[in-house]
Each structure stands twice: as structure tokens, then as C-alpha cells.
Scaffold this motif. Sequence first.
Motif, mmCIF file in Angstrom:
data_model
loop_
_atom_site.group_PDB
_atom_site.id
_atom_site.type_symbol
_atom_site.label_atom_id
_atom_site.label_comp_id
_atom_site.label_asym_id
_atom_site.label_seq_id
_atom_site.Cartn_x
_atom_site.Cartn_y
_atom_site.Cartn_z
ATOM 1 N N CYS A 62 0.856 -1.192 0.000
ATOM 2 C CA CYS A 62 0.000 0.000 0.000
ATOM 3 C C CYS A 62 0.895 1.247 0.000
ATOM 4 O O CYS A 62 1.768 1.375 0.864
ATOM 5 C CB CYS A 62 -0.900 -0.016 1.236
ATOM 6 S SG CYS A 62 -1.933 1.440 1.400
ATOM 7 N N PRO A 63 0.718 2.159 -0.950
ATOM 8 C CA PRO A 63 1.585 3.347 -1.025
ATOM 9 C C PRO A 63 1.516 4.229 0.222
ATOM 10 O O PRO A 63 2.497 4.869 0.579
ATOM 11 C CB PRO A 63 1.056 4.111 -2.248
ATOM 12 C CG PRO A 63 0.245 3.131 -3.017
ATOM 13 C CD PRO A 63 -0.261 2.120 -2.029
ATOM 14 N N SER A 64 0.381 4.268 0.885
ATOM 15 C CA SER A 64 0.226 5.152 2.052
ATOM 16 C C SER A 64 0.487 4.442 3.380
ATOM 17 O O SER A 64 0.499 5.085 4.424
ATOM 18 C CB SER A 64 -1.182 5.770 2.066
ATOM 19 O OG SER A 64 -2.157 4.749 2.078
ATOM 20 N N ASP A 65 0.671 3.135 3.354
ATOM 21 C CA ASP A 65 0.941 2.377 4.589
ATOM 22 C C ASP A 65 1.715 1.117 4.208
ATOM 23 O O ASP A 65 1.128 0.136 3.749
ATOM 24 C CB ASP A 65 -0.368 2.014 5.295
ATOM 25 C CG ASP A 65 -0.138 1.496 6.704
ATOM 26 O OD1 ASP A 65 0.901 0.835 6.939
ATOM 27 O OD2 ASP A 65 -0.991 1.740 7.574
ATOM 28 N N GLN A 66 3.041 1.154 4.391
ATOM 29 C CA GLN A 66 3.886 0.053 3.935
ATOM 30 C C GLN A 66 3.766 -1.212 4.789
ATOM 31 O O GLN A 66 4.430 -2.205 4.513
ATOM 32 C CB GLN A 66 5.340 0.510 3.862
ATOM 33 C CG GLN A 66 5.555 1.558 2.791
ATOM 34 C CD GLN A 66 7.010 1.956 2.678
ATOM 35 O OE1 GLN A 66 7.891 1.115 2.554
ATOM 36 N NE2 GLN A 66 7.267 3.251 2.725
ATOM 37 N N GLY A 67 2.891 -1.177 5.790
ATOM 38 C CA GLY A 67 2.627 -2.369 6.588
ATOM 39 C C GLY A 67 1.441 -3.167 6.066
ATOM 40 O O GLY A 67 1.058 -4.181 6.635
ATOM 41 N N ILE A 68 0.832 -2.715 4.947
ATOM 42 C CA ILE A 68 -0.320 -3.400 4.347
ATOM 43 C C ILE A 68 0.083 -3.975 2.993
ATOM 44 O O ILE A 68 0.655 -3.281 2.151
ATOM 45 C CB ILE A 68 -1.510 -2.439 4.138
ATOM 46 C CG1 ILE A 68 -1.960 -1.824 5.461
ATOM 47 C CG2 ILE A 68 -2.683 -3.163 3.473
ATOM 48 C CD1 ILE A 68 -3.066 -0.790 5.303
ATOM 49 N N PHE A 69 -0.252 -5.251 2.793
ATOM 50 C CA PHE A 69 0.006 -5.939 1.522
ATOM 51 C C PHE A 69 -1.309 -6.521 1.021
ATOM 52 O O PHE A 69 -2.073 -7.092 1.807
ATOM 53 C CB PHE A 69 1.032 -7.061 1.712
ATOM 54 C CG PHE A 69 2.384 -6.586 2.162
ATOM 55 C CD1 PHE A 69 3.408 -6.417 1.244
ATOM 56 C CD2 PHE A 69 2.618 -6.285 3.497
ATOM 57 C CE1 PHE A 69 4.666 -5.978 1.666
ATOM 58 C CE2 PHE A 69 3.866 -5.843 3.925
ATOM 59 C CZ PHE A 69 4.888 -5.686 3.005
ATOM 60 N N THR A 70 -1.582 -6.371 -0.289
ATOM 61 C CA THR A 70 -2.835 -6.879 -0.859
ATOM 62 C C THR A 70 -2.549 -7.745 -2.082
ATOM 63 O O THR A 70 -1.524 -7.587 -2.747
ATOM 64 C CB THR A 70 -3.774 -5.721 -1.265
ATOM 65 O OG1 THR A 70 -3.055 -4.828 -2.129
ATOM 66 C CG2 THR A 70 -4.274 -4.959 -0.037
ATOM 67 N N TRP A 71 -3.508 -8.644 -2.374
ATOM 68 C CA TRP A 71 -3.428 -9.521 -3.541
ATOM 69 C C TRP A 71 -4.758 -9.461 -4.282
ATOM 70 O O TRP A 71 -5.807 -9.262 -3.656
ATOM 71 C CB TRP A 71 -3.149 -10.962 -3.116
ATOM 72 C CG TRP A 71 -1.738 -11.197 -2.696
ATOM 73 C CD1 TRP A 71 -0.747 -11.770 -3.436
ATOM 74 C CD2 TRP A 71 -1.143 -10.867 -1.435
ATOM 75 N NE1 TRP A 71 0.417 -11.810 -2.715
ATOM 76 C CE2 TRP A 71 0.202 -11.263 -1.480
ATOM 77 C CE3 TRP A 71 -1.621 -10.262 -0.266
ATOM 78 C CZ2 TRP A 71 1.080 -11.087 -0.422
ATOM 79 C CZ3 TRP A 71 -0.752 -10.083 0.789
ATOM 80 C CH2 TRP A 71 0.583 -10.491 0.698
ATOM 81 N N TYR A 72 -4.695 -9.644 -5.603
ATOM 82 C CA TYR A 72 -5.896 -9.563 -6.426
ATOM 83 C C TYR A 72 -5.988 -10.754 -7.375
ATOM 84 O O TYR A 72 -4.976 -11.270 -7.839
ATOM 85 C CB TYR A 72 -5.894 -8.260 -7.247
ATOM 86 C CG TYR A 72 -6.004 -7.029 -6.379
ATOM 87 C CD1 TYR A 72 -7.231 -6.456 -6.103
ATOM 88 C CD2 TYR A 72 -4.868 -6.456 -5.811
ATOM 89 C CE1 TYR A 72 -7.343 -5.335 -5.291
ATOM 90 C CE2 TYR A 72 -4.955 -5.343 -4.993
ATOM 91 C CZ TYR A 72 -6.201 -4.787 -4.737
ATOM 92 O OH TYR A 72 -6.297 -3.682 -3.923
ATOM 93 N N GLU A 73 -7.219 -11.169 -7.631
ATOM 94 C CA GLU A 73 -7.507 -12.184 -8.647
ATOM 95 C C GLU A 73 -8.641 -11.654 -9.503
ATOM 96 O O GLU A 73 -9.697 -11.293 -8.970
ATOM 97 C CB GLU A 73 -7.940 -13.514 -8.001
ATOM 98 C CG GLU A 73 -6.819 -14.287 -7.349
ATOM 99 C CD GLU A 73 -7.306 -15.571 -6.705
ATOM 100 O OE1 GLU A 73 -8.476 -15.961 -6.948
ATOM 101 O OE2 GLU A 73 -6.530 -16.174 -5.956
ATOM 102 N N GLU A 74 -8.420 -11.577 -10.794
ATOM 103 C CA GLU A 74 -9.440 -11.094 -11.730
ATOM 104 C C GLU A 74 -10.020 -9.751 -11.290
ATOM 105 O O GLU A 74 -11.235 -9.568 -11.202
ATOM 106 C CB GLU A 74 -10.553 -12.142 -11.896
ATOM 107 C CG GLU A 74 -10.035 -13.457 -12.471
ATOM 108 C CD GLU A 74 -11.118 -14.526 -12.522
ATOM 109 O OE1 GLU A 74 -12.262 -14.234 -12.159
ATOM 110 O OE2 GLU A 74 -10.769 -15.652 -12.929
#
Length: 197
Positions: free
Chosen positions: A138-150
Motif C-alpha cells: 500500500c503506497p500510504s501504509d507500507q505495513g499493508i500488503f494486498t493480492w488480487y484475482e481477476e
Amino acid sequence: QQIYEEIPDKGQSCISVKWVIKPKIIDGKHSIKARLCARGFEEPQFFRTDSPTCSREGIRIALTTITANIWKLHSIDVKSAFLQGKEIERSVYLRPPKEAKTNNIWHLKKCVYGLADACRYCYLQVKEVLTSLKGNICPSDQGIFTWYEENSISGIITCFVDDIIWGGTESFYKNIVEKFKNTFKIGSESIECFTFL
């Protein structure tokens, strides 16, 4: 993984160590935890010590995302997290405790508890693993990671040093979380009901 190398004492500048002992409840039973810590304040600080951790707002975003997607909330504690961090990039020498019964000193290969940049090395290792698993920071919080499918979010992980919360789909668990757990030694894990931070 080797944390230190024992070498002859040739007058290197050494940091002393101290045992930190505190009571702890493990599996519902009272116990005592002892940890050998470096007295990091003895070391001149000419290096970076900053370490991103998930903010309170970031944790709320993660909880909201997990709830909105009707995922279960999970918690993971990375065991001895600092010792699983990236290799240290400078020379640090410790004077062992008397219990070690040695005239040698310890040349560190990993950051240990008490060093000012131990959290940073831990975060950098976690970040490297999660981004290698295609996690988006996350650009505004480097402690958050996300993943996406479709084009839809499939999972989210927040990091606060060694305390992690996550939620996601079954495929997210299988393809991301299981691989993360196989990379690090994991302590406790909880689902839905737990104390965080």
C-alpha cells in the motif's frame, strides 16, 4: 540458520548483553520467558533504524476489508522474528554472557533483540517474501500488503513487526499464506478471537 560466529577477542569494540526475564502466559499456563538482548544503545548509530509498521488506520482498513468480504480474521506470530530477519550489513560484536564460558566474542550474522535496527531487518525480510509472492504494498501504509484475482481483492496482510493479521480466500491461503508460513518459523496462530497488539 547461524545467528553468530564465535571468534577470538582481538580487541574489537563489543556490545554487552543482558538477560531480560519476564512472566508470560503460554497455552493458558504461567511461564517465564528469558531472552538474551544486546545493549544496542552502546553502539554508535550511523545506520538506518526506520521500520514501517501498519498504522491504526491501516489495521481498521484491513478489518473492514476482511469483514466486507466475509472472510475469517486470522493472526500469526512469527517466532523469534528478529533472528529470522535479513543478514546484518555491518560488523557487530557481542561480549557473550558469563554462562557461555568462553574467552571469545560473538560476531553477529543476524540482528538480535536490542539492536536499534532489528525491527528494520525483520520488516525487510517479511517485505521481500510477501512481494516475491506478488503482494502489492500500500503506497500510504507500507505495513499493508494486498493480492488480487481477476481485478477483485483476494487477500490482505498487515504487519506490525512480528504480529500479522490476514484474511482472504481459500486460494489466497493456499498460494500465499501457506508459502509464507513455510518460509518463517511460526509461533502462535489464532482465528477470529484473539488479542492483537
